[in-house]
Design a protein around this motif. Structure first.
Motif, PDB file in Angstrom:
ATOM      1  N   LYS A 111       0.852  -1.185   0.000  1.00  0.00           N
ATOM      2  CA  LYS A 111       0.000   0.000   0.000  1.00  0.00           C
ATOM      3  C   LYS A 111       0.886   1.233   0.000  1.00  0.00           C
ATOM      4  O   LYS A 111       2.037   1.176   0.441  1.00  0.00           O
ATOM      5  CB  LYS A 111      -0.938  -0.010   1.200  1.00  0.00           C
ATOM      6  CG  LYS A 111      -0.409   0.551   2.496  1.00  0.00           C
ATOM      7  CD  LYS A 111      -1.389   0.283   3.581  1.00  0.00           C
ATOM      8  CE  LYS A 111      -1.838   1.391   4.461  1.00  0.00           C
ATOM      9  NZ  LYS A 111      -1.115   2.443   4.932  1.00  0.00           N
ATOM     10  N   PRO A 112       0.382   2.330  -0.518  1.00  0.00           N
ATOM     11  CA  PRO A 112       1.230   3.524  -0.504  1.00  0.00           C
ATOM     12  C   PRO A 112       1.262   4.136   0.885  1.00  0.00           C
ATOM     13  O   PRO A 112       0.227   4.333   1.515  1.00  0.00           O
ATOM     14  CB  PRO A 112       0.530   4.453  -1.494  1.00  0.00           C
ATOM     15  CG  PRO A 112      -0.871   4.003  -1.494  1.00  0.00           C
ATOM     16  CD  PRO A 112      -0.872   2.538  -1.210  1.00  0.00           C
ATOM     17  N   LYS A 113       2.480   4.380   1.377  1.00  0.00           N
ATOM     18  CA  LYS A 113       2.612   5.070   2.658  1.00  0.00           C
ATOM     19  C   LYS A 113       2.297   6.545   2.457  1.00  0.00           C
ATOM     20  O   LYS A 113       1.566   7.160   3.215  1.00  0.00           O
ATOM     21  CB  LYS A 113       4.042   4.892   3.177  1.00  0.00           C
ATOM     22  CG  LYS A 113       4.257   5.429   4.567  1.00  0.00           C
ATOM     23  CD  LYS A 113       5.734   5.197   4.943  1.00  0.00           C
ATOM     24  CE  LYS A 113       6.075   5.878   6.251  1.00  0.00           C
ATOM     25  NZ  LYS A 113       7.545   5.823   6.433  1.00  0.00           N
ATOM     26  N   SER A 114       2.878   7.059   1.397  1.00  0.00           N
ATOM     27  CA  SER A 114       2.502   8.425   1.000  1.00  0.00           C
ATOM     28  C   SER A 114       2.392   8.466  -0.514  1.00  0.00           C
ATOM     29  O   SER A 114       3.083   7.714  -1.203  1.00  0.00           O
ATOM     30  CB  SER A 114       3.524   9.448   1.490  1.00  0.00           C
ATOM     31  OG  SER A 114       4.667   9.379   0.685  1.00  0.00           O
ATOM     32  N   PHE A 115       1.497   9.273  -0.982  1.00  0.00           N
ATOM     33  CA  PHE A 115       1.250   9.362  -2.424  1.00  0.00           C
ATOM     34  C   PHE A 115       1.083  10.841  -2.729  1.00  0.00           C
ATOM     35  O   PHE A 115       0.045  11.426  -2.428  1.00  0.00           O
ATOM     36  CB  PHE A 115      -0.025   8.570  -2.768  1.00  0.00           C
ATOM     37  CG  PHE A 115      -0.193   8.280  -4.238  1.00  0.00           C
ATOM     38  CD1 PHE A 115      -0.435   9.317  -5.135  1.00  0.00           C
ATOM     39  CD2 PHE A 115      -0.123   6.971  -4.721  1.00  0.00           C
ATOM     40  CE1 PHE A 115      -0.592   9.048  -6.471  1.00  0.00           C
ATOM     41  CE2 PHE A 115      -0.272   6.705  -6.072  1.00  0.00           C
ATOM     42  CZ  PHE A 115      -0.506   7.743  -6.942  1.00  0.00           C
ATOM     43  N   ASP A 116       2.113  11.480  -3.265  1.00  0.00           N
ATOM     44  CA  ASP A 116       2.050  12.926  -3.508  1.00  0.00           C
ATOM     45  C   ASP A 116       1.976  13.201  -5.001  1.00  0.00           C
ATOM     46  O   ASP A 116       2.746  12.616  -5.771  1.00  0.00           O
ATOM     47  CB  ASP A 116       3.293  13.624  -2.940  1.00  0.00           C
ATOM     48  CG  ASP A 116       3.284  13.571  -1.423  1.00  0.00           C
ATOM     49  OD1 ASP A 116       2.181  13.460  -0.862  1.00  0.00           O
ATOM     50  OD2 ASP A 116       4.372  13.645  -0.823  1.00  0.00           O
ATOM     51  N   ILE A 117       1.065  14.068  -5.374  1.00  0.00           N
ATOM     52  CA  ILE A 117       1.009  14.524  -6.762  1.00  0.00           C
ATOM     53  C   ILE A 117       1.208  16.034  -6.758  1.00  0.00           C
ATOM     54  O   ILE A 117       0.451  16.761  -6.099  1.00  0.00           O
ATOM     55  CB  ILE A 117      -0.332  14.176  -7.428  1.00  0.00           C
ATOM     56  CG1 ILE A 117      -0.473  12.667  -7.547  1.00  0.00           C
ATOM     57  CG2 ILE A 117      -0.412  14.797  -8.805  1.00  0.00           C
ATOM     58  CD1 ILE A 117      -1.780  12.241  -8.112  1.00  0.00           C
ATOM     59  N   ASP A 118       2.227  16.459  -7.440  1.00  0.00           N
ATOM     60  CA  ASP A 118       2.487  17.895  -7.525  1.00  0.00           C
ATOM     61  C   ASP A 118       1.661  18.444  -8.678  1.00  0.00           C
ATOM     62  O   ASP A 118       2.043  18.322  -9.844  1.00  0.00           O
ATOM     63  CB  ASP A 118       3.987  18.130  -7.745  1.00  0.00           C
ATOM     64  CG  ASP A 118       4.338  19.593  -7.597  1.00  0.00           C
ATOM     65  OD1 ASP A 118       3.392  20.410  -7.517  1.00  0.00           O
ATOM     66  OD2 ASP A 118       5.529  19.909  -7.559  1.00  0.00           O
ATOM     67  N   ALA A 119       0.519  19.064  -8.377  1.00  0.00           N
ATOM     68  CA  ALA A 119      -0.374  19.535  -9.445  1.00  0.00           C
ATOM     69  C   ALA A 119       0.241  20.692 -10.217  1.00  0.00           C
ATOM     70  O   ALA A 119      -0.192  20.996 -11.322  1.00  0.00           O
ATOM     71  CB  ALA A 119      -1.709  19.953  -8.858  1.00  0.00           C
TER      72      ALA A 119
END
Lengths: 168, 357
Positions: A111-119
């Protein structure tokens, strides 16, 4: 180099040379549009914050991550979207999923521990959505992406797991 | 001059100011809203009903902006230009008649501020002055772009002043008088000036566009070539004065066109029937009340005419693309000027053989 100019003679009728008729034609067209706005209240623009345009189902807006009925995200942190992303705006840190917190037989060991998307970097090409084997990451139809700070434009997992109906 | 006349003159001045400035506010609204309608947009529709309070909001904004004077500018002329630019169109409106004489308490009150026998000369003189605030403002603000803008404005306005003056001259030949009241009476008796002399009407009409710097000829202002034009260094209320003066000049020009070519305060077709109907309905016997009622209809008809011409100004602005500078000068000097001269000759012959035979 010598540049040569070529004069192309265009034949105008006298009617065309006498511009007043063309001017009157233009005035007639604008009068029609004026009356359309004045009497019929027709316009191509809308009162934006009150009314919103209905974009197509294929519109690519703000990202979200879909989840199943137990509020467990479909993402298995396979890194395919991060790999395919041309703008390199997705950053995933994976971890192992606790098998005890995995009811109803859904077998997802990562599972993703953190999932960041830089918009701010994202170019909304939709390739992450295409590559995702679990249909986890999707692009909603929400196009109101303005934020007050730059930090708010980096979407974290909590933000991505928000409830999106249909495609938003 | 007795007391009643002085009071009446003061009231007339205040009314002229109030009505024209309200009309200016409404016109800025109509300009933006009309542009929006013509282009299929909505336009300002948030402030007040239909966005009608938008000019008030703009005015408040202009008042509270920082009022600055550029350091290297010529302070006196820099500050004088916006004042002059609003004053001069108002001064030109002084001698335009808005109706026949009104009778109140056995006093005859002319429905124009100044009683000049040669009112048209006063109008010509003040419209000729309109170029000066533009030049002064551009020069005094010590900026090359505003100087360029004011140079363009000066050359354009002077070029078109000539054809405008010649068109006026041909109308003076037709009417045979300098008195604007007499001109209107002539048109009541014969027909509207634009039917007698359509060429002069067209020339005058176009020259007015150049004189008031309205869009087919808004060479003095150009966002792409010179940053803004002659009012580049002006901000806050000083810019607003330039902005308002454009509209006041438009109102003045509309009144002038209405008086010279479209019958002035002579009743619009159909109004005389309405007036007679009201007289018959209330069985008005008094000669004076009847006359004053007639004058109200005259005022109404000239206001309607002015409103129509204001609308045409806005309508033309959002229809036609602007001229290039050389095209504008070509049109002014090579077409309109000879045409106006020939027209003066023609009107001389016409008025000699047909009108004053």
């Amino acid at each position: 180099m010598v540049t040569k100019t070529l004069n192309v003679s265009r034949k105008h009728e006298i009617k065309e040379k006498f511009y007043l008729i063309a001017v009157l034609q233009g005035m007639w067209i604008t009068l029609k549009y004026f009356c359309r706005g004045f009497f019929l209240w027709k316009s191509y623009t809308i009162n934006y914050p009150e009314e919103k345009r209905n974009y197509s189902q294929r519109f690519r807006g703000m990202h979200f991550i879909s989840y199943d009925e137990n509020k467990i995200e479909n993402c298995t942190a396979c890194y395919l979207c991060q790999t395919v992303c041309p703008a390199e705006c997705i950053t995933i840190i994976a971890e192992e999923r606790d098998p005890l917190k995995n009811p109803s037989g859904v077998w997802k060991e990562k599972k993703p521990k953190s999932f960041d998307i830089d918009a701010l970097r994202c170019c909304f090409c939709g390739m992450c959505e295409e590559s995702c084997p679990k249909d986890a990451i999707k692009l909603s139809r929400n196009y109101e992406l303005a934020t007050r700070t730059r930090e708010q434009a980096i979407y974290n997992l909590d933000h991505l797991k928000r409830e999106v109906k249909g495609r938003g | 001059m007795d007391l009643i006349n002085i009071v009446a003159t003061l009231i007339k001045i205040i009314l002229l100011f109030a009505i024209s400035l309200t009309a200016v506010a409404f016109c800025t609204w109509l300009e933006r809203r009309g542009a929006a309608w013509i282009q299929g947009r909505r336009g300002p529709c948030r402030v007040g009903p239909f966005g009608l309070l938008q000019p008030v909001a703009d005015g408040i904004k202009f008042f509270f902006k920082e009022s600055f004077v550029p350091e290297k500018s010529n302070k006196f002329f820099y500050l004088a230009a916006p004042i002059l630019t609003l004053t001069i169109p108002f001064l030109a409106m002084v001698s335009i008649p808005f109706a026949e004489n009104l009778y109140i308490l056995n006093h005859e009150i002319p429905m124009r501020i100044a009683r000049f026998d040669s009112g048209i000369l006063l109008v010509i003189a003040f419209t000729g002055l309109e170029v000066y605030p533009v030049m002064i403002g551009g020069w005094a603000s010590n900026n090359k772009f505003s100087v360029l803008g004011s140079l363009r404005a000066a050359s354009q306005m002077i070029a078109y002043e000539i054809s405008m003056g010649l068109a006026l001259l041909s109308m003076i030949l037709v009417y045979g008088t300098f008195d604007m009241n007499e001109m209107v009476r002539f048109q009541e008796k014969w027909m509207w000036g634009c039917f007698i002399n359509p060429i002069a009407a067209l020339i005058f009409w176009f020259s007015i566009f150049a004189e008031t710097n309205r869009l087919p000829c808004d060479i003095p202002e150009g966002e792409s070539e010179i940053v803004a034009g002659y009012h580049l260094e002006y901000g806050a209320m000083k810019f607003a004065l330039f902005f308002m003066s454009e509209y006041v000049a438009m109102i003045m020009a509309s009144a002038l066109i209405a008086t010279l070519f479209f019958g002035g305060y002579s009743l619009l077709p159909g109004f005389s029937l309405v007036e007679k109907g009201i007289v018959a309905l209330f069985s008005i016997r008094s000669e004076i009340v009847n006359h004053n009622l007639f004058i109200i209809f005259q005022l109404l008809s000239i206001f309607l005419k002015i409103a129509f011409f204001m609308f045409v100004f806005i309508w033309v602005r959002w229809t036609l693309p602007r001229f290039r500078f050389d095209q504008l000068m070509d049109l002014g000097w090579k077409i309109l000027f000879p045409l106006a001269l020939a027209n003066v000759l023609l009107m001389g012959i016409v008025s000699y053989f047909f009108i004053y035979r």
